[in-house]
Write an enzyme that holds these catalytic residues in place. Structure first.
Site, short mmCIF file in Angstrom:
data_model
loop_
_atom_site.label_atom_id
_atom_site.label_comp_id
_atom_site.label_asym_id
_atom_site.label_seq_id
_atom_site.Cartn_x
_atom_site.Cartn_y
_atom_site.Cartn_z
N GLY A 44 0.83 -1.20 0.00
CA GLY A 44 0.00 0.00 0.00
C GLY A 44 0.85 1.24 0.00
O GLY A 44 2.05 1.17 -0.27
N GLY A 45 0.21 2.37 0.30
CA GLY A 45 0.92 3.63 0.25
C GLY A 45 1.97 3.75 1.33
O GLY A 45 3.01 4.37 1.14
N MET A 46 1.71 3.16 2.51
CA MET A 46 2.66 3.36 3.61
C MET A 46 3.30 2.07 4.10
O MET A 46 4.21 2.12 4.91
CB MET A 46 1.96 4.05 4.78
CG MET A 46 0.78 3.29 5.36
SD MET A 46 0.08 4.20 6.75
CE MET A 46 -1.31 3.17 7.15
N GLY A 47 2.80 0.94 3.65
CA GLY A 47 3.37 -0.29 4.16
C GLY A 47 3.08 -1.47 3.26
O GLY A 47 2.58 -1.31 2.15
N VAL A 103 1.83 -5.79 3.14
CA VAL A 103 1.04 -6.81 3.82
C VAL A 103 1.70 -8.16 3.55
O VAL A 103 2.01 -8.49 2.40
CB VAL A 103 -0.43 -6.82 3.33
CG1 VAL A 103 -1.23 -7.88 4.06
CG2 VAL A 103 -1.07 -5.45 3.54
N LYS A 119 0.12 -6.43 8.49
CA LYS A 119 0.40 -5.16 7.83
C LYS A 119 1.51 -4.47 8.61
O LYS A 119 1.41 -4.29 9.84
CB LYS A 119 -0.84 -4.29 7.78
CG LYS A 119 -0.65 -3.03 6.92
CD LYS A 119 -1.96 -2.41 6.54
CE LYS A 119 -1.73 -1.25 5.56
NZ LYS A 119 -2.98 -0.64 5.13
N ASP A 169 -11.38 5.81 0.63
CA ASP A 169 -10.53 5.25 -0.44
C ASP A 169 -11.17 3.99 -1.02
O ASP A 169 -10.48 2.98 -1.23
CB ASP A 169 -9.13 4.96 0.09
CG ASP A 169 -8.11 4.82 -1.05
OD1 ASP A 169 -8.42 5.25 -2.18
OD2 ASP A 169 -7.01 4.28 -0.80
#
Lengths: 121, 328
Positions: free
Chosen positions: B35-38, B40, B55, B147
Protein backbone atom coordinates in the site's frame (compact mmCIF):
# COMPACT_ATOMS: atom_id res chain seq x y z
CA UNK A 1 -51.49 -8.20 1.60
CA UNK A 2 -52.12 -11.36 3.58
CA UNK A 3 -52.38 -14.41 1.29
CA UNK A 4 -55.72 -15.53 2.70
CA UNK A 5 -57.26 -12.09 2.24
CA UNK A 6 -55.71 -11.65 -1.21
CA UNK A 7 -56.98 -15.04 -2.35
CA UNK A 8 -60.43 -14.26 -0.95
CA UNK A 9 -60.66 -10.82 -2.59
CA UNK A 10 -59.20 -11.99 -5.89
CA UNK A 11 -61.36 -15.11 -6.04
CA UNK A 12 -64.47 -13.11 -5.18
CA UNK A 13 -63.67 -10.27 -7.58
CA UNK A 14 -62.88 -12.53 -10.49
CA UNK A 15 -65.95 -14.61 -9.62
CA UNK A 16 -68.14 -11.51 -9.96
CA UNK A 17 -66.56 -10.61 -13.31
CA UNK A 18 -66.80 -14.21 -14.51
CA UNK A 19 -70.48 -14.31 -13.58
CA UNK A 20 -71.16 -10.99 -15.31
CA UNK A 21 -69.91 -12.38 -18.62
CA UNK A 22 -73.15 -14.41 -18.71
CA UNK A 23 -74.76 -11.11 -19.82
CA UNK A 24 -73.34 -11.74 -23.27
CA UNK A 25 -75.28 -15.00 -23.54
CA UNK A 26 -78.91 -13.98 -24.18
CA UNK A 27 -80.35 -17.38 -23.22
CA UNK A 28 -79.18 -17.07 -19.60
CA UNK A 29 -79.39 -13.28 -19.23
CA UNK A 30 -82.59 -13.51 -17.19
CA UNK A 31 -80.75 -15.62 -14.58
CA UNK A 32 -77.80 -13.24 -14.34
CA UNK A 33 -78.29 -12.42 -10.63
CA UNK A 34 -78.19 -16.06 -9.57
CA UNK A 35 -75.25 -16.74 -11.85
CA UNK A 36 -73.26 -13.81 -10.45
CA UNK A 37 -74.04 -14.81 -6.86
CA UNK A 38 -73.12 -18.43 -7.51
CA UNK A 39 -69.96 -17.47 -9.36
CA UNK A 40 -68.96 -15.07 -6.57
CA UNK A 41 -69.52 -17.69 -3.88
CA UNK A 42 -67.56 -20.21 -5.91
CA UNK A 43 -64.72 -17.69 -6.35
CA UNK A 44 -64.67 -16.80 -2.65
CA UNK A 45 -64.44 -20.42 -1.55
CA UNK A 46 -61.80 -21.24 -4.18
CA UNK A 47 -59.84 -18.05 -3.31
CA UNK A 48 -59.89 -18.91 0.39
CA UNK A 49 -58.64 -22.43 -0.30
CA UNK A 50 -55.96 -21.12 -2.67
CA UNK A 51 -54.83 -18.54 -0.11
CA UNK A 52 -54.64 -21.18 2.62
CA UNK A 53 -52.70 -23.55 0.34
CA UNK A 54 -50.27 -20.81 -0.69
CA UNK A 55 -49.68 -19.86 2.95
CA UNK A 56 -48.80 -23.45 3.78
CA UNK A 57 -46.82 -24.45 0.70
CA UNK A 58 -45.13 -21.17 -0.42
CA UNK A 59 -44.56 -22.35 -3.97
CA UNK A 60 -45.83 -20.41 -6.98
CA UNK A 61 -46.07 -23.40 -9.38
CA UNK A 62 -47.77 -25.62 -6.77
CA UNK A 63 -50.29 -22.89 -5.92
CA UNK A 64 -51.03 -22.31 -9.61
CA UNK A 65 -51.70 -26.04 -10.14
CA UNK A 66 -53.82 -26.14 -6.97
CA UNK A 67 -55.78 -23.08 -8.13
CA UNK A 68 -56.51 -24.63 -11.53
CA UNK A 69 -57.66 -27.90 -9.95
CA UNK A 70 -59.86 -26.32 -7.25
CA UNK A 71 -61.46 -23.73 -9.54
CA UNK A 72 -61.84 -26.29 -12.34
CA UNK A 73 -63.54 -28.67 -9.92
CA UNK A 74 -66.01 -26.01 -8.71
CA UNK A 75 -66.71 -25.06 -12.32
CA UNK A 76 -67.31 -28.75 -13.09
CA UNK A 77 -69.90 -28.90 -10.27
CA UNK A 78 -71.71 -25.88 -11.75
CA UNK A 79 -71.65 -27.35 -15.26
CA UNK A 80 -72.76 -30.76 -13.95
CA UNK A 81 -75.76 -29.08 -12.29
CA UNK A 82 -76.75 -27.66 -15.67
CA UNK A 83 -75.83 -30.86 -17.45
CA UNK A 84 -74.25 -28.88 -20.31
CA UNK A 85 -71.79 -26.05 -21.10
CA UNK A 86 -68.92 -28.06 -19.58
CA UNK A 87 -66.30 -26.48 -21.82
CA UNK A 88 -67.77 -22.95 -21.62
CA UNK A 89 -67.88 -23.02 -17.81
CA UNK A 90 -64.82 -25.09 -16.94
CA UNK A 91 -62.22 -23.40 -19.18
CA UNK A 92 -62.74 -19.85 -17.83
CA UNK A 93 -63.23 -21.24 -14.33
CA UNK A 94 -59.87 -23.00 -14.46
CA UNK A 95 -58.23 -19.84 -15.85
CA UNK A 96 -59.66 -17.81 -12.95
CA UNK A 97 -58.04 -20.35 -10.60
CA UNK A 98 -54.78 -19.99 -12.49
CA UNK A 99 -54.80 -16.19 -12.16
CA UNK A 100 -55.86 -16.36 -8.48
CA UNK A 101 -53.19 -18.97 -7.72
CA UNK A 102 -50.39 -17.06 -9.41
CA UNK A 103 -51.25 -13.63 -7.99
CA UNK A 104 -51.83 -14.98 -4.46
CA UNK A 105 -48.56 -16.90 -4.39
CA UNK A 106 -46.52 -14.19 -6.11
CA UNK A 107 -47.80 -11.07 -4.37
CA UNK A 108 -49.35 -12.30 -1.12
CA UNK A 109 -47.45 -11.82 2.13
CA UNK A 110 -46.87 -14.43 4.82
CA UNK A 111 -46.25 -18.14 4.71
CA UNK A 112 -43.65 -20.64 5.88
CA UNK A 113 -40.06 -19.47 6.33
CA UNK A 114 -38.78 -22.04 3.84
CA UNK A 115 -35.57 -23.95 4.23
CA UNK A 116 -32.42 -21.87 4.81
CA UNK A 117 -30.50 -23.37 1.90
CA UNK A 118 -33.16 -22.23 -0.55
CA UNK A 119 -33.10 -18.74 0.92
CA UNK A 120 -29.31 -18.55 0.57
CA UNK A 121 -29.38 -19.70 -3.05
CA UNK B 1 32.69 5.67 -3.99
CA UNK B 2 31.02 3.19 -6.30
CA UNK B 3 27.29 3.06 -6.72
CA UNK B 4 25.49 -0.17 -5.93
CA UNK B 5 24.03 -2.00 -8.91
CA UNK B 6 20.21 -1.78 -9.17
CA UNK B 7 19.73 -5.47 -8.40
CA UNK B 8 21.84 -5.26 -5.26
CA UNK B 9 20.04 -2.11 -4.20
CA UNK B 10 16.61 -3.68 -4.63
CA UNK B 11 17.76 -6.77 -2.65
CA UNK B 12 18.94 -4.44 0.10
CA UNK B 13 15.64 -2.56 0.16
CA UNK B 14 13.73 -5.85 0.21
CA UNK B 15 15.86 -7.08 3.12
CA UNK B 16 15.23 -3.85 5.02
CA UNK B 17 11.49 -4.05 4.40
CA UNK B 18 11.19 -7.71 5.37
CA UNK B 19 9.79 -7.66 8.89
CA UNK B 20 11.67 -9.42 11.67
CA UNK B 21 8.97 -11.39 13.48
CA UNK B 22 11.37 -13.15 15.85
CA UNK B 23 9.80 -11.44 18.89
CA UNK B 24 6.26 -12.30 17.85
CA UNK B 25 4.48 -15.61 17.69
CA UNK B 26 4.11 -15.38 13.91
CA UNK B 27 6.18 -17.04 11.16
CA UNK B 28 6.71 -14.86 8.13
CA UNK B 29 5.41 -15.97 4.75
CA UNK B 30 5.34 -14.21 1.41
CA UNK B 31 4.47 -10.58 0.70
CA UNK B 32 0.87 -10.43 -0.51
CA UNK B 33 0.27 -6.74 -0.99
CA UNK B 34 1.66 -3.26 -0.89
CA UNK B 35 0.00 0.00 0.00
CA UNK B 36 0.92 3.63 0.25
CA UNK B 37 2.66 3.36 3.61
CA UNK B 38 3.37 -0.29 4.16
CA UNK B 39 3.20 -3.83 2.98
CA UNK B 40 1.04 -6.81 3.82
CA UNK B 41 2.62 -10.20 4.51
CA UNK B 42 1.16 -13.63 4.91
CA UNK B 43 2.17 -15.17 8.23
CA UNK B 44 1.46 -18.35 10.15
CA UNK B 45 0.15 -18.30 13.66
CA UNK B 46 1.38 -21.69 15.00
CA UNK B 47 -0.45 -21.24 18.34
CA UNK B 48 -3.86 -21.00 16.72
CA UNK B 49 -2.89 -22.95 13.61
CA UNK B 50 -4.06 -20.40 11.11
CA UNK B 51 -2.70 -18.01 8.52
CA UNK B 52 -3.02 -14.28 9.08
CA UNK B 53 -2.13 -11.13 7.18
CA UNK B 54 0.38 -8.79 8.79
CA UNK B 55 0.40 -5.16 7.83
CA UNK B 56 3.77 -3.53 8.55
CA UNK B 57 5.27 -0.14 7.78
CA UNK B 58 7.89 -0.38 5.04
CA UNK B 59 10.60 1.41 6.99
CA UNK B 60 11.04 2.69 10.56
CA UNK B 61 9.18 5.96 10.89
CA UNK B 62 11.29 8.40 12.86
CA UNK B 63 8.63 11.12 12.95
CA UNK B 64 6.06 8.61 14.14
CA UNK B 65 3.30 9.92 11.88
CA UNK B 66 2.93 6.82 9.72
CA UNK B 67 3.21 4.61 12.79
CA UNK B 68 0.39 6.56 14.37
CA UNK B 69 -1.68 6.12 11.24
CA UNK B 70 -1.09 2.36 11.12
CA UNK B 71 -2.10 2.00 14.78
CA UNK B 72 -5.09 4.20 14.12
CA UNK B 73 -6.09 1.99 11.20
CA UNK B 74 -5.96 -1.02 13.50
CA UNK B 75 -8.19 0.81 15.98
CA UNK B 76 -10.65 1.74 13.24
CA UNK B 77 -10.83 -1.91 12.13
CA UNK B 78 -11.29 -3.04 15.72
CA UNK B 79 -14.19 -0.61 16.07
CA UNK B 80 -15.90 -1.93 12.93
CA UNK B 81 -16.99 -5.43 13.87
CA UNK B 82 -18.87 -6.38 10.72
CA UNK B 83 -18.67 -9.41 8.38
CA UNK B 84 -17.73 -7.02 5.58
CA UNK B 85 -14.76 -5.52 7.43
CA UNK B 86 -11.52 -7.44 7.93
CA UNK B 87 -11.17 -8.27 11.65
CA UNK B 88 -7.98 -7.34 13.52
CA UNK B 89 -6.43 -10.12 15.62
CA UNK B 90 -3.35 -8.56 17.15
CA UNK B 91 -1.09 -5.46 17.21
CA UNK B 92 2.56 -4.98 18.10
CA UNK B 93 5.90 -3.39 17.32
CA UNK B 94 8.89 -4.98 15.57
CA UNK B 95 12.40 -4.81 17.11
CA UNK B 96 13.25 -2.00 14.66
CA UNK B 97 10.34 0.07 15.95
CA UNK B 98 7.92 -0.54 13.08
CA UNK B 99 4.36 -1.13 14.23
CA UNK B 100 2.32 -3.97 12.78
CA UNK B 101 -1.07 -5.47 13.12
CA UNK B 102 -2.38 -8.92 12.30
CA UNK B 103 -5.72 -9.33 10.57
CA UNK B 104 -7.69 -12.03 8.83
CA UNK B 105 -5.95 -13.26 5.70
CA UNK B 106 -8.41 -12.55 2.94
CA UNK B 107 -8.47 -15.12 0.18
CA UNK B 108 -10.41 -14.09 -2.86
CA UNK B 109 -10.27 -11.72 -5.74
CA UNK B 110 -10.67 -8.03 -6.38
CA UNK B 111 -14.15 -6.65 -6.86
CA UNK B 112 -13.67 -5.92 -10.55
CA UNK B 113 -12.31 -9.42 -11.25
CA UNK B 114 -15.20 -11.02 -9.35
CA UNK B 115 -17.73 -8.85 -11.17
CA UNK B 116 -16.24 -9.74 -14.55
CA UNK B 117 -17.23 -13.37 -13.95
CA UNK B 118 -20.86 -12.45 -13.28
CA UNK B 119 -22.84 -12.58 -16.48
CA UNK B 120 -26.02 -10.74 -15.54
CA UNK B 121 -26.64 -7.21 -14.37
CA UNK B 122 -28.77 -8.24 -11.34
CA UNK B 123 -25.91 -10.44 -10.11
CA UNK B 124 -23.45 -7.54 -10.40
CA UNK B 125 -25.88 -5.16 -8.70
CA UNK B 126 -26.39 -7.60 -5.85
CA UNK B 127 -22.60 -7.78 -5.47
CA UNK B 128 -22.56 -3.98 -5.33
CA UNK B 129 -25.20 -4.04 -2.60
CA UNK B 130 -22.94 -6.26 -0.51
CA UNK B 131 -20.21 -3.59 -0.82
CA UNK B 132 -22.65 -0.97 0.47
CA UNK B 133 -23.38 -2.93 3.66
CA UNK B 134 -20.00 -2.52 5.47
CA UNK B 135 -19.70 1.04 4.21
CA UNK B 136 -23.14 1.87 5.64
CA UNK B 137 -22.15 0.16 8.89
CA UNK B 138 -18.95 2.23 9.06
CA UNK B 139 -20.89 5.44 8.44
CA UNK B 140 -23.25 4.53 11.27
CA UNK B 141 -20.16 4.20 13.50
CA UNK B 142 -18.87 7.59 12.37
CA UNK B 143 -16.17 6.23 10.05
CA UNK B 144 -15.68 7.41 6.46
CA UNK B 145 -13.46 5.10 4.37
CA UNK B 146 -12.34 7.73 1.82
CA UNK B 147 -10.53 5.25 -0.44
CA UNK B 148 -13.14 2.89 -1.87
CA UNK B 149 -11.98 1.38 -5.14
CA UNK B 150 -11.96 -2.10 -6.70
CA UNK B 151 -8.57 -3.02 -5.27
CA UNK B 152 -9.82 -2.25 -1.75
CA UNK B 153 -12.80 -4.59 -2.01
CA UNK B 154 -12.21 -8.34 -1.98
CA UNK B 155 -14.76 -10.98 -2.83
CA UNK B 156 -14.24 -14.33 -1.15
CA UNK B 157 -14.90 -17.81 -2.57
CA UNK B 158 -18.42 -17.86 -1.07
CA UNK B 159 -19.29 -14.42 -2.42
CA UNK B 160 -18.52 -12.69 0.87
CA UNK B 161 -17.40 -9.10 0.41
CA UNK B 162 -14.67 -7.52 2.52
CA UNK B 163 -13.74 -3.85 2.42
CA UNK B 164 -10.01 -3.39 3.05
CA UNK B 165 -7.48 -0.64 3.63
CA UNK B 166 -9.02 1.70 6.15
CA UNK B 167 -5.66 3.49 6.50
CA UNK B 168 -7.02 6.89 5.57
CA UNK B 169 -10.47 6.47 7.08
CA UNK B 170 -11.83 9.52 8.84
CA UNK B 171 -13.28 9.22 12.32
CA UNK B 172 -15.98 11.83 12.46
CA UNK B 173 -16.79 11.41 16.15
CA UNK B 174 -13.13 11.52 17.20
CA UNK B 175 -12.55 14.70 15.21
CA UNK B 176 -15.67 16.26 16.62
CA UNK B 177 -14.62 15.47 20.20
CA UNK B 178 -11.13 16.83 19.52
CA UNK B 179 -12.58 19.96 17.90
CA UNK B 180 -10.47 19.20 14.86
CA UNK B 181 -11.78 20.31 11.45
CA UNK B 182 -11.69 18.06 8.43
CA UNK B 183 -8.68 17.70 6.22
CA UNK B 184 -8.43 20.74 3.94
CA UNK B 185 -5.57 20.41 1.49
CA UNK B 186 -3.86 21.35 -1.70
CA UNK B 187 -4.43 19.44 -4.96
CA UNK B 188 -2.58 16.14 -5.20
CA UNK B 189 0.85 16.37 -6.73
CA UNK B 190 1.20 12.63 -7.29
CA UNK B 191 -1.93 11.58 -9.17
CA UNK B 192 -1.49 7.81 -8.81
CA UNK B 193 -0.20 7.61 -5.28
CA UNK B 194 -1.39 10.69 -3.45
CA UNK B 195 -1.21 8.86 -0.15
CA UNK B 196 2.54 8.31 -0.47
CA UNK B 197 3.14 12.02 -0.01
CA UNK B 198 0.39 12.46 2.50
CA UNK B 199 0.84 14.00 5.88
CA UNK B 200 0.08 11.85 8.93
CA UNK B 201 -3.36 10.73 9.90
CA UNK B 202 -6.01 12.95 8.47
CA UNK B 203 -4.39 16.21 9.37
CA UNK B 204 -5.03 19.41 7.47
CA UNK B 205 -3.03 20.08 4.32
CA UNK B 206 -3.29 16.62 2.86
CA UNK B 207 -5.14 15.06 -0.03
CA UNK B 208 -5.94 11.45 0.65
CA UNK B 209 -7.64 9.07 -1.75
CA UNK B 210 -7.40 7.74 -5.25
CA UNK B 211 -8.07 9.94 -8.29
CA UNK B 212 -11.02 8.66 -10.25
CA UNK B 213 -12.77 7.45 -7.10
CA UNK B 214 -12.17 10.52 -4.96
CA UNK B 215 -15.12 12.87 -4.50
CA UNK B 216 -14.50 16.41 -5.82
CA UNK B 217 -14.58 17.93 -2.33
CA UNK B 218 -12.06 15.31 -1.17
CA UNK B 219 -9.76 16.11 -4.10
CA UNK B 220 -10.03 19.82 -3.33
CA UNK B 221 -9.21 19.14 0.27
CA UNK B 222 -12.40 20.69 1.61
CA UNK B 223 -12.85 20.33 5.34
CA UNK B 224 -16.32 18.84 5.26
CA UNK B 225 -15.65 15.40 3.82
CA UNK B 226 -18.30 13.07 5.18
CA UNK B 227 -20.03 9.83 4.21
CA UNK B 228 -21.14 11.37 0.94
CA UNK B 229 -17.53 11.16 -0.25
CA UNK B 230 -17.87 7.38 0.05
CA UNK B 231 -21.22 7.62 -1.75
CA UNK B 232 -19.35 9.24 -4.65
CA UNK B 233 -16.82 6.38 -4.73
CA UNK B 234 -19.65 3.84 -4.51
CA UNK B 235 -21.29 5.60 -7.46
CA UNK B 236 -18.10 5.19 -9.48
CA UNK B 237 -17.95 1.50 -8.47
CA UNK B 238 -21.61 1.10 -9.47
CA UNK B 239 -20.91 2.66 -12.86
CA UNK B 240 -18.00 0.28 -13.40
CA UNK B 241 -19.90 -2.81 -12.22
CA UNK B 242 -23.00 -2.02 -14.29
CA UNK B 243 -21.06 -1.31 -17.47
CA UNK B 244 -21.94 1.08 -20.31
CA UNK B 245 -24.66 -1.17 -21.77
CA UNK B 246 -26.68 -1.26 -18.56
CA UNK B 247 -26.33 2.48 -18.10
CA UNK B 248 -28.50 3.04 -21.16
CA UNK B 249 -31.36 2.34 -18.76
CA UNK B 250 -32.31 5.83 -17.62
CA UNK B 251 -33.21 4.86 -14.08
CA UNK B 252 -29.88 3.13 -13.40
CA UNK B 253 -27.96 5.95 -15.09
CA UNK B 254 -29.84 8.41 -12.87
CA UNK B 255 -28.80 6.48 -9.74
CA UNK B 256 -25.15 6.65 -10.82
CA UNK B 257 -25.48 10.33 -11.71
CA UNK B 258 -27.02 11.15 -8.32
CA UNK B 259 -24.35 9.18 -6.44
CA UNK B 260 -21.53 10.89 -8.33
CA UNK B 261 -22.99 14.40 -8.33
CA UNK B 262 -20.43 17.19 -8.14
CA UNK B 263 -21.96 18.74 -5.02
CA UNK B 264 -22.35 16.51 -1.94
CA UNK B 265 -25.79 18.00 -1.23
CA UNK B 266 -27.06 16.60 -4.54
CA UNK B 267 -25.88 13.06 -3.73
CA UNK B 268 -27.59 10.38 -1.67
CA UNK B 269 -27.40 11.13 2.03
CA UNK B 270 -25.51 7.89 2.68
CA UNK B 271 -24.75 4.38 1.51
CA UNK B 272 -28.12 3.00 2.76
CA UNK B 273 -30.07 5.46 0.60
CA UNK B 274 -27.99 4.56 -2.46
CA UNK B 275 -28.38 0.85 -1.78
CA UNK B 276 -32.14 1.29 -1.30
CA UNK B 277 -32.44 2.89 -4.73
CA UNK B 278 -30.45 0.04 -6.32
CA UNK B 279 -32.76 -2.46 -4.59
CA UNK B 280 -35.78 -0.55 -5.94
CA UNK B 281 -34.25 -0.69 -9.42
CA UNK B 282 -33.73 -4.44 -9.10
CA UNK B 283 -37.31 -4.90 -7.89
CA UNK B 284 -38.72 -2.85 -10.77
CA UNK B 285 -39.96 -0.13 -8.42
CA UNK B 286 -39.62 3.63 -8.93
CA UNK B 287 -36.23 5.03 -7.87
CA UNK B 288 -35.78 8.33 -6.07
CA UNK B 289 -33.09 9.46 -8.52
CA UNK B 290 -35.36 9.51 -11.54
CA UNK B 291 -38.76 11.11 -12.08
CA UNK B 292 -40.63 8.85 -14.46
CA UNK B 293 -42.99 9.99 -17.18
CA UNK B 294 -46.45 8.34 -17.08
CA UNK B 295 -45.74 6.03 -20.02
CA UNK B 296 -42.41 4.98 -18.50
CA UNK B 297 -44.24 4.12 -15.29
CA UNK B 298 -46.82 2.12 -17.26
CA UNK B 299 -44.11 0.28 -19.17
CA UNK B 300 -42.24 -0.55 -15.95
CA UNK B 301 -45.47 -1.79 -14.37
CA UNK B 302 -46.19 -3.98 -17.41
CA UNK B 303 -42.70 -5.45 -17.37
CA UNK B 304 -42.75 -6.04 -13.61
CA UNK B 305 -46.14 -7.75 -13.65
CA UNK B 306 -45.91 -9.28 -17.10
CA UNK B 307 -46.85 -12.82 -16.04
CA UNK B 308 -49.96 -11.70 -14.15
CA UNK B 309 -50.98 -9.47 -17.06
CA UNK B 310 -50.47 -12.31 -19.56
CA UNK B 311 -52.64 -14.62 -17.43
CA UNK B 312 -55.44 -12.04 -17.26
CA UNK B 313 -55.15 -11.55 -21.04
CA UNK B 314 -55.34 -15.33 -21.50
CA UNK B 315 -58.50 -15.42 -19.40
CA UNK B 316 -60.08 -12.57 -21.38
CA UNK B 317 -59.06 -14.20 -24.68
CA UNK B 318 -60.63 -17.51 -23.58
CA UNK B 319 -63.82 -15.70 -22.56
CA UNK B 320 -63.98 -13.87 -25.89
CA UNK B 321 -63.28 -17.06 -27.87
CA UNK B 322 -66.07 -18.93 -26.02
CA UNK B 323 -68.54 -16.11 -26.72
CA UNK B 324 -67.64 -16.06 -30.43
CA UNK B 325 -67.84 -19.86 -30.70
CA UNK B 326 -71.11 -19.98 -28.76
CA UNK B 327 -72.77 -17.39 -31.01
CA UNK B 328 -71.94 -19.41 -34.13
Amino acid sequence: MNKLLLGLLLGGGLGVLDGLTAWFTPEVRKDILGIVMGSTFKGLVAGLLIGFFSKKVASVPATVVFGVIVSGFFAYLVAAQMGKYYFEVMLPGALVGLVTGYVTARYGKGGPAGNPERRLA
Amino acid sequence: MTALPDAALSRLVRALRTPDLSETRYLLGREVGRGGMGSVWEADDPELGRSVALKVLDLPDSAGDLSARLRREARVLARLEHPGVVPVHDVGTLPDGRPWYAMKLVRGERLDAAAARLSTLPERLRLFLRVCEPVAFAHARGVVHRDLKPSNVMVGPFGEVLVLDWGIARLLEEEASEGRPGPPAAPPTEPREPRAAAAPGTAAGTVLGTPGYMAPEQARGDGDVDGRADVFALGVLLRELAGPEALRARRLAAIVAKATAERPAERYGGAPALAADVVRYLDGEPVTAYRERPWERAARFAVRHRVALLLVLAYLAARAAILVLYRR
